[in-house]
Design a protein around this motif. Structure first.
Motif, mmCIF file in Angstrom:
data_model
loop_
_atom_site.group_PDB
_atom_site.id
_atom_site.type_symbol
_atom_site.label_atom_id
_atom_site.label_comp_id
_atom_site.label_asym_id
_atom_site.label_seq_id
_atom_site.Cartn_x
_atom_site.Cartn_y
_atom_site.Cartn_z
ATOM 1 N N GLN A 65 -30.186 -36.872 -35.299
ATOM 2 C CA GLN A 65 -28.774 -36.665 -34.989
ATOM 3 C C GLN A 65 -28.508 -36.756 -33.495
ATOM 4 O O GLN A 65 -27.514 -37.370 -33.054
ATOM 5 N N LYS A 76 -28.519 -40.350 -32.451
ATOM 6 C CA LYS A 76 -27.281 -41.046 -32.832
ATOM 7 C C LYS A 76 -26.134 -40.681 -31.885
ATOM 8 O O LYS A 76 -25.329 -41.536 -31.492
ATOM 9 N N ASP A 77 -26.069 -39.401 -31.511
ATOM 10 C CA ASP A 77 -25.003 -38.942 -30.610
ATOM 11 C C ASP A 77 -25.309 -39.244 -29.146
ATOM 12 O O ASP A 77 -24.437 -39.053 -28.284
ATOM 13 N N GLU A 97 -27.174 -37.558 -27.102
ATOM 14 C CA GLU A 97 -27.109 -36.333 -26.320
ATOM 15 C C GLU A 97 -28.494 -36.066 -25.730
ATOM 16 O O GLU A 97 -29.396 -35.578 -26.415
#
Length: 288
Positions: free
Chosen positions: A157, A160-161, A163
């Protein structure tokens, strides 16, 4: 063109001989598997159980903040490790992993400045390792599967972001959890598979530390990481295309498989003898 008559008896005899050779091959193939794993003695199991109880005592004291008590229990455990014969319990890689975990734990507890965080990690490593020895069928480290899956989901995740901070945190958390069960993995599983996982973790950790965007390389690697975790935790059937063999009655399975082979070869021999009334056509070279 010559006609040579083949007797049914000879043909079936050859078929039977071939079938018996195949049966013998099946039975010989079983012997190495049966002889490869020596059984631990009652004395070995008793000593391992004592080792496991000592490790449990050490772990509880450390988690309760009793550093001195944990250090004393660790010293007892270190003495007990040398009194056990490990044939039939684990491999050389597993034994090395156990002794290294104990040695590293003693370094942590005897350091000039004790780190509670490192102490808890060392205690957990040793506790899980001794449990893997005493409970090979259902070791406690298997409970880490969901935790590791959550780690991988967090990495995916964050990638994907894009961050960066969360991505690094997720990768390092995954690396830490793997390090806690690492000695247990080497005790319970094939060292080659563990080394493959180590390579994946090292690559991910290196990518997380780089200044370049690491998201795509790590993201591309995550399916392989999941597959390796599934294999180590025995979550998927890796032998789906192999016959199920009852280890309790291997000879019965050998004769069952051999009977099928003999039946197939016998039918082929009968067809051969039946064809052209038992005559097999052989062409001369000049007639080819």
């Amino acid at each position: 063109m010559l006609r040579i008559k083949v007797g049914r008896g000879i043909g079936l005899l050859l078929v039977a001989m071939l079938g018996m050779q195949l049966l013998a091959g099946c039975r010989q193939a079983e012997k190495p598997a049966q002889e490869a794993e020596p059984k631990p003695s009652t004395e070995q199991l008793q000593r391992v159980e004592l080792l496991n109880r000592t490790a449990d005592d050490m772990y509880k004291k450390v988690m309760q903040g009793d550093v001195m008590g944990g250090r004393d229990a660790l010293q007892q455990l270190s003495d007990q490790v040398t009194t056990i014969r490990y044939e039939g319990l684990t491999t050389l890689d597993g034994l090395h992993a156990l002794t290294e975990a104990v040695t590293q734990g003693k370094r942590v507890f005897n350091a000039a400045r004790f780190s509670p965080d490192e102490g808890q990690v060392a205690a957990a490593q040793i506790r899980l390792a001794t449990d893997a020895l005493s409970h090979p069928e259902q070791p406690m480290w298997l409970q880490y599967y969901k935790l590791l899956q959550d780690d991988v989901n967090g990495i995916e995740q964050a990638a994907k972001d894009k961050e960066a901070q969360q991505f690094q945190k997720s990768v390092f958390l995954f690396e830490r959890h793997i390090s806690i069960i690492h000695p247990s993995l080497l005790i319970s599983r094939d060292a080659t598979d563990v080394e493959k996982l180590d390579s994946l973790v090292t690559f991910m950790s290196g990518q997380a530390r780089t200044e370049k965007e690491p998201y795509q390389p790590v993201g591309n690697l995550l399916p392989t990481v999941r597959q390796m975790l599934d294999k180590l935790f025995l979550k998927k059937d890796t032998t789906a295309f192999l016959p199920v063999v009852d280890d309790r009655n291997p000879i019965l399975w050998t004769f069952a498989i051999g009977s099928v082979i003999l039946a197939a070869l016998g039918f082929a021999g009968w067809r051969l003898a039946k064809k052209d009334n038992g005559l097999v056509l052989v062409r001369k070279k000049d007639e080819a």
